[in-house]
Design a protein around this motif. Structure first.
Motif, short mmCIF file in Angstrom:
data_model
loop_
_atom_site.label_atom_id
_atom_site.label_comp_id
_atom_site.label_asym_id
_atom_site.label_seq_id
_atom_site.Cartn_x
_atom_site.Cartn_y
_atom_site.Cartn_z
N GLU A 195 5.95 5.23 6.68
CA GLU A 195 4.64 5.17 6.03
C GLU A 195 3.80 4.02 6.57
OE1 GLU A 195 1.86 6.65 3.10
OE2 GLU A 195 3.66 7.49 4.01
N LEU B 111 0.19 4.38 8.18
CA LEU B 111 -0.97 3.67 7.63
C LEU B 111 -1.65 2.80 8.68
CD1 LEU B 111 0.48 2.58 4.17
CD2 LEU B 111 -1.46 4.13 4.53
N ARG C 204 9.86 -0.04 -5.77
CA ARG C 204 8.57 0.32 -6.36
C ARG C 204 7.73 -0.94 -6.56
NH1 ARG C 204 8.39 -1.11 -11.67
NH2 ARG C 204 10.41 -1.30 -12.72
N ASP D 132 0.91 -4.52 -8.12
CA ASP D 132 -0.30 -3.71 -8.22
C ASP D 132 -1.53 -4.62 -8.28
OD1 ASP D 132 -2.42 -2.42 -10.21
OD2 ASP D 132 -1.38 -0.77 -9.18
N ALA E 162 2.26 1.90 -3.38
CA ALA E 162 1.28 2.16 -4.44
C ALA E 162 1.32 3.62 -4.89
CB ALA E 162 -0.12 1.79 -3.96
N ARG E 163 1.72 4.51 -4.01
CA ARG E 163 1.73 5.94 -4.34
C ARG E 163 2.98 6.32 -5.12
NH1 ARG E 163 0.93 10.34 0.25
NH2 ARG E 163 2.10 8.74 1.30
N ALA E 164 4.12 5.83 -4.67
CA ALA E 164 5.39 6.21 -5.31
C ALA E 164 6.50 5.32 -4.77
CB ALA E 164 5.72 7.68 -4.99
N THR F 48 0.84 -1.21 0.00
CA THR F 48 0.00 0.00 0.00
C THR F 48 0.87 1.26 0.00
OG1 THR F 48 -1.79 -1.14 1.14
CG2 THR F 48 -1.79 1.26 1.29
N ALA F 49 1.92 1.25 0.82
CA ALA F 49 2.83 2.41 0.86
C ALA F 49 3.49 2.63 -0.50
CB ALA F 49 3.89 2.19 1.94
#
Length: 126
Positions: free
Chosen positions: A29, A33, A75, A81, A17-19, A14-15
């Protein structure tokens, strides 16, 4: 991932997923979360990242040198994803099922202070 994810895995993905993020950023993070419930130690995090990389869910994005120290950024991969989306959907369905059951349970509770009688079939007055 076919089996349900453990919470640390879910939060790491999840962390990411943004960048892309480096280790310390991920630790921070994940703690945020989880509302502070989960504080990953560096050894635990890097072990998890190695396992996630072996599974094809994360990959090394880049390396930088900051203050003379190497900083690796990770990443989410396309496979990561997809796994995160599948797990999010599984959890959403579970929350919906539990919420429906709780709502039904609440609506079946007797109103406090109201006398209840037994149905005639159970020996009560008709």
């Amino acid at each position: 991932m076919a089996i349900p994810m453990r919470e640390p895995t879910f939060l790491i993905l999840t962390a990411l997923a943004r960048a892309p993020m480096h280790g310390y950023g991920l630790i921070t993070e994940v703690a945020e979360l989880s509302g502070g419930r989960l504080e990953l130690r560096p050894g635990t995090l890097y072990g998890a990242l190695d396992r996630l990389a072996d599974d094809g869910l994360v990959t090394l994005d880049r390396e930088e040198v900051v203050d003379g120290r190497a900083r690796k950024y990770y990443r989410l991969t396309d496979q990561g994803d997809a796994a995160l989306r599948a797990e999010t959907e599984r959890l959403r369905r579970n929350v919906e099922a539990a919420s429906a059951r709780l709502a039904a349970r609440t609506s079946l509770r007797p109103v406090t202070g109201v006398a209840r009688t037994r149905p005639a079939a159970l020996g009560g007055a008709a």
